[in-house]
Design a protein around this motif. Sequence first.
Motif, mmCIF file in Angstrom:
data_model
loop_
_atom_site.group_PDB
_atom_site.id
_atom_site.type_symbol
_atom_site.label_atom_id
_atom_site.label_comp_id
_atom_site.label_asym_id
_atom_site.label_seq_id
_atom_site.Cartn_x
_atom_site.Cartn_y
_atom_site.Cartn_z
ATOM 1 N N GLN A 15 0.936 -1.040 -0.037
ATOM 2 C CA GLN A 15 0.181 -0.070 -0.116
ATOM 3 C C GLN A 15 0.937 1.304 -0.090
ATOM 4 O OE1 GLN A 15 -2.683 -0.481 3.500
ATOM 5 N NE2 GLN A 15 -3.956 -1.640 2.394
ATOM 6 N N ARG A 16 2.133 1.184 0.865
ATOM 7 C CA ARG A 16 2.820 2.303 0.904
ATOM 8 C C ARG A 16 3.454 2.794 -0.426
ATOM 9 N NH1 ARG A 16 5.808 1.933 6.818
ATOM 10 N NH2 ARG A 16 3.698 1.893 7.796
ATOM 11 N N VAL A 17 4.004 1.614 -1.045
ATOM 12 C CA VAL A 17 4.653 1.641 -2.436
ATOM 13 C C VAL A 17 3.789 2.160 -3.421
ATOM 14 C CG1 VAL A 17 5.807 0.399 -4.407
ATOM 15 C CG2 VAL A 17 6.665 0.031 -1.867
ATOM 16 N N LEU A 18 2.492 1.530 -3.596
ATOM 17 C CA LEU A 18 1.631 1.735 -4.719
ATOM 18 C C LEU A 18 0.912 3.074 -4.307
ATOM 19 C CD1 LEU A 18 0.379 -1.774 -5.545
ATOM 20 C CD2 LEU A 18 2.392 -0.482 -6.646
ATOM 21 N N MET A 19 0.342 3.502 -3.161
ATOM 22 C CA MET A 19 -0.367 4.494 -2.826
ATOM 23 C C MET A 19 0.254 5.395 -1.534
ATOM 24 S SD MET A 19 -3.954 2.571 -2.637
ATOM 25 C CE MET A 19 -3.311 1.226 -1.608
ATOM 26 N N PRO A 20 1.440 6.159 -2.146
ATOM 27 C CA PRO A 20 2.047 6.765 -1.117
ATOM 28 C C PRO A 20 1.692 7.985 -0.565
ATOM 29 C CG PRO A 20 3.157 7.060 -3.134
ATOM 30 C CD PRO A 20 2.047 6.264 -3.392
#
Length: 182
Positions: A147-152
């Motif tokens: 989630q952090r990589v794709l939607m930071p």
Amino acid sequence: MSAHYVLVRLLACIAGFCIAFLIVGIGAEAIMRTTGLGLIKGIIDLSEYSLFLIAILSAPWLVNIHGHIRVDILIGQFNKRNRQHAERCINLFVLITTLITLYYSFSVFLESWRLNEIIYRELTFPDWWVQWQIPLAMFLISVELLQRVLMPTWDLESAKSKKIKNITTENSLTTDSVEGVH
């Protein structure tokens, strides 16, 4: 709240229960030994496995709330755009590492399950009972990092400011309620 976050918090609660168990169990055995009432069979084994559970089961929750250990000496020197890019790269690296750990820990778990290995110590139980935690924790951490990589959209600065704002709000509420008592 999604099932992911419910499970993350449930595992953190289990870790908290393990801490309470350590406090009560070891304390009770120490008192029993001192008073000559004997030993609690398996308390040492259970304490060892509890320490393992505390570390593994609380890890997804710590990652979720940004409560894990961070050293921001270098990243703190970057401007906001570069800092966000660096955070994303770090999260990607940790995600890859977590996925590798997930793969191997799941392989170990399946092998233990397939062979029906038994641990013989003071207590006897199947080995897979102590193997399921790492794959589950790594899966949950992987979901968080993905989630952090794709939607930071969730950055650490806003989390820190929200924490400070919440603490300030809670303190003012406490101060107001105490001042109202006078």
